[in-house]
Each structure stands twice: as C-alpha cells, then as structure tokens.
Design a protein around this motif. Structure first.
Motif, short mmCIF file in Angstrom:
data_model
loop_
_atom_site.label_atom_id
_atom_site.label_comp_id
_atom_site.label_asym_id
_atom_site.label_seq_id
_atom_site.Cartn_x
_atom_site.Cartn_y
_atom_site.Cartn_z
N HIS A 6 43.31 34.69 30.54
CA HIS A 6 42.71 36.00 30.29
C HIS A 6 41.28 35.95 30.83
CE1 HIS A 6 45.86 37.62 27.70
NE2 HIS A 6 45.99 36.39 27.26
N VAL A 7 40.97 36.82 31.75
CA VAL A 7 39.62 36.95 32.26
C VAL A 7 39.10 38.24 31.65
CG1 VAL A 7 38.21 37.23 34.33
CG2 VAL A 7 40.24 35.80 34.40
N ARG A 8 38.50 38.13 30.50
CA ARG A 8 38.01 39.26 29.72
C ARG A 8 39.00 40.40 29.64
NH1 ARG A 8 31.81 40.50 31.17
NH2 ARG A 8 30.86 38.90 29.88
N ASP A 9 39.05 41.21 30.68
CA ASP A 9 39.85 42.44 30.65
C ASP A 9 41.08 42.37 31.54
OD1 ASP A 9 38.45 42.33 32.99
OD2 ASP A 9 37.65 44.34 32.88
N LEU A 10 41.49 41.17 31.92
CA LEU A 10 42.63 41.02 32.82
C LEU A 10 43.54 39.91 32.31
CD1 LEU A 10 43.80 41.89 35.64
CD2 LEU A 10 42.56 39.93 36.56
N ASN A 11 44.78 40.23 32.06
CA ASN A 11 45.74 39.23 31.63
C ASN A 11 46.37 38.63 32.89
OD1 ASN A 11 48.26 37.98 30.90
ND2 ASN A 11 48.07 38.97 28.90
N VAL A 12 45.98 37.43 33.22
CA VAL A 12 46.41 36.79 34.46
C VAL A 12 47.90 36.48 34.44
CG1 VAL A 12 46.01 34.86 36.03
CG2 VAL A 12 44.08 35.90 34.84
N ASP A 13 48.45 36.16 33.29
CA ASP A 13 49.89 35.91 33.21
C ASP A 13 50.68 37.16 33.58
OD1 ASP A 13 49.55 33.26 32.45
OD2 ASP A 13 49.51 33.75 30.32
N HIS A 14 50.25 38.32 33.06
CA HIS A 14 50.92 39.58 33.41
C HIS A 14 50.73 39.91 34.88
CE1 HIS A 14 50.90 41.10 28.98
NE2 HIS A 14 51.83 40.20 29.21
#
Length: 93
Positions: A6-14
């Motif tokens: 999770h980069v603050r406002d971004l779910n990297v897995d998604h």
C-alpha cells in the motif's frame, strides 16, 4: 509482490491484479513510489521486471466532468507517440 503493498492511497496488490488482466507489458511490480508535489492527478513511479513506468490516476472523490481527464490524456499521448512526438509510450488505461 512488493514490499510496499500500500502506497498511501494506492493498493499495489489490486494494481498488480488489474495489470495482469489488462496488459502483458508490465510483469511483476517490484516497487511503487508516489511523486511528491502538487499534481492534480496522483502520479507514481512503478518499477517492475519489465522496466520503469509512470502511473497516473484520477484523485478520489467527486470530480467535475471535464476535470482530471486521464482518459483524454491517454488518448492524446496514444495519438502523438506513433507520430514520432517525444511522449511516453502509453500502455493501458
């Protein structure tokens, strides 16, 4: 996947799941970092097994119909790139 799922406002897995469904040009994401500053559209540096990429997205919340048009930006870059203009290679929207 990445150490920073999770980069603050971004779910990297998604994001990885979406990229896997929509393009074969990125591969596995190894890291993502958000560019600092006052961009209207959040912009990220994404590193993967295929290289380095820039990811832009609309901000969260209610938007005016003509504001934050990353789709319009993508269409414009998609037209300029094959014509030889110095713009990034657009991969997916």
């Amino acid at each position: 996947m990445t150490d920073n799922a999770h980069v603050r406002d971004l779910n990297v897995d998604h994001l990885q799941e979406w990229l896997n469904r929509n393009t074969d040009k990125i591969g596995a994401i190894s890291s993502v970092s958000k560019f600092p500053g006052g961009q209207s559209n959040p912009t990220y540096r994404m590193e993967s097994e295929a290289g380095n990429f820039v990811l832009r997205r609309q901000p969260f919340g209610k938007l005016l119909p003509s504001a934050h048009a990353v789709d319009r930006e993508f269409r414009l870059i998609s037209a300029l790139h094959p014509a030889g203009f110095p713009v990034a290679l657009p991969i997916c929207l």
